[in-house]
Design a protein around this motif. Sequence first.
Motif, PDB file in Angstrom:
ATOM      1  N   ALA A  58       0.830  -1.209   0.000  1.00  0.00           N
ATOM      2  CA  ALA A  58       0.000   0.000   0.000  1.00  0.00           C
ATOM      3  C   ALA A  58       0.862   1.257   0.000  1.00  0.00           C
ATOM      4  O   ALA A  58       0.630   2.182  -0.787  1.00  0.00           O
ATOM      5  N   TRP A  59       1.863   1.305   0.890  1.00  0.00           N
ATOM      6  CA  TRP A  59       2.671   2.520   0.988  1.00  0.00           C
ATOM      7  C   TRP A  59       3.528   2.719  -0.255  1.00  0.00           C
ATOM      8  O   TRP A  59       3.622   3.829  -0.782  1.00  0.00           O
ATOM      9  N   SER A  60       4.137   1.647  -0.758  1.00  0.00           N
ATOM     10  CA  SER A  60       5.006   1.810  -1.932  1.00  0.00           C
ATOM     11  C   SER A  60       4.202   2.263  -3.148  1.00  0.00           C
ATOM     12  O   SER A  60       4.652   3.103  -3.923  1.00  0.00           O
ATOM     13  N   THR A  61       3.004   1.732  -3.308  1.00  0.00           N
ATOM     14  CA  THR A  61       2.172   2.110  -4.450  1.00  0.00           C
ATOM     15  C   THR A  61       1.680   3.551  -4.312  1.00  0.00           C
ATOM     16  O   THR A  61       1.749   4.340  -5.256  1.00  0.00           O
ATOM     17  N   CYS A  62       1.199   3.911  -3.150  1.00  0.00           N
ATOM     18  CA  CYS A  62       0.672   5.261  -2.924  1.00  0.00           C
ATOM     19  C   CYS A  62       1.784   6.303  -3.025  1.00  0.00           C
ATOM     20  O   CYS A  62       1.633   7.325  -3.702  1.00  0.00           O
ATOM     21  N   LEU A  63       2.902   6.051  -2.375  1.00  0.00           N
ATOM     22  CA  LEU A  63       4.014   7.003  -2.428  1.00  0.00           C
ATOM     23  C   LEU A  63       4.589   7.064  -3.839  1.00  0.00           C
ATOM     24  O   LEU A  63       4.935   8.148  -4.331  1.00  0.00           O
ATOM     25  N   GLY A  64       4.649   5.922  -4.522  1.00  0.00           N
ATOM     26  CA  GLY A  64       5.124   5.917  -5.904  1.00  0.00           C
ATOM     27  C   GLY A  64       4.251   6.749  -6.818  1.00  0.00           C
ATOM     28  O   GLY A  64       4.737   7.503  -7.659  1.00  0.00           O
ATOM     29  N   GLU A  65       2.942   6.632  -6.656  1.00  0.00           N
ATOM     30  CA  GLU A  65       2.016   7.434  -7.472  1.00  0.00           C
ATOM     31  C   GLU A  65       2.127   8.911  -7.121  1.00  0.00           C
ATOM     32  O   GLU A  65       2.122   9.773  -8.002  1.00  0.00           O
ATOM     33  N   LYS A 104       0.563   9.905   5.331  1.00  0.00           N
ATOM     34  CA  LYS A 104      -0.160  10.660   6.352  1.00  0.00           C
ATOM     35  C   LYS A 104      -0.694   9.740   7.443  1.00  0.00           C
ATOM     36  O   LYS A 104      -0.602  10.043   8.630  1.00  0.00           O
ATOM     37  N   LEU A 105      -1.257   8.625   7.032  1.00  0.00           N
ATOM     38  CA  LEU A 105      -1.790   7.678   8.006  1.00  0.00           C
ATOM     39  C   LEU A 105      -0.672   7.128   8.892  1.00  0.00           C
ATOM     40  O   LEU A 105      -0.821   7.013  10.107  1.00  0.00           O
ATOM     41  N   LEU A 106       0.473   6.817   8.280  1.00  0.00           N
ATOM     42  CA  LEU A 106       1.600   6.265   9.032  1.00  0.00           C
ATOM     43  C   LEU A 106       2.231   7.272   9.982  1.00  0.00           C
ATOM     44  O   LEU A 106       2.860   6.891  10.959  1.00  0.00           O
TER      45      LEU A 106
END
Length: 168
Positions: free
Chosen positions: A79-86, A150-152
């Motif tokens: 989830a984090w890698s995909t969201c941060l990548g986008e 943000k969630l993290l």
Amino acid sequence: MMNDDASAAPSGPRSADRALYTARVDNVGGTSGQVHVHEAPTAGIEISHAGPGTALALPTGGPSAPGEGFTPEQFLAMAWSTCLGETLRVVLAERALPQTSSVSVEVGLHRDPGGGYRFAPRARVTITGTSPERAQEIAEAAHARCPVSKLLTGQGEPVLEVHTTALP
């Protein structure tokens, strides 16, 4: 963000304990790309075409039996890698920068001194063809905008809903 120096130890009080398990994933292309999960299970993935859409069933597992199912650490890392990548792709596009980027995430599972367990997520952002200072600025801008980041960092709004059913 991870430091490029692989020998550099993370700072802070949480770095003293060793991870019981660490999930590693790499994302290239954000939400239009792919996530590569290191040590992913090789069996048990089911795709169903019944009903109005396609359903994907992924086996779940824990760190005690690696390879038997995807772990919560792997899901969080995906989830984090995909969201941060986008979000990186968006920031680069908004600045009309031609660079490409990728994100690698590790999520370690640690014992929590207060009881139970805790996650220790870490992201490595790679941006091609730019200075380290510029890459740092772009990565920080993306991290500040990414919903999972943000969630993290405690800026999200997680909601816990509890439902019960009547006892038979």
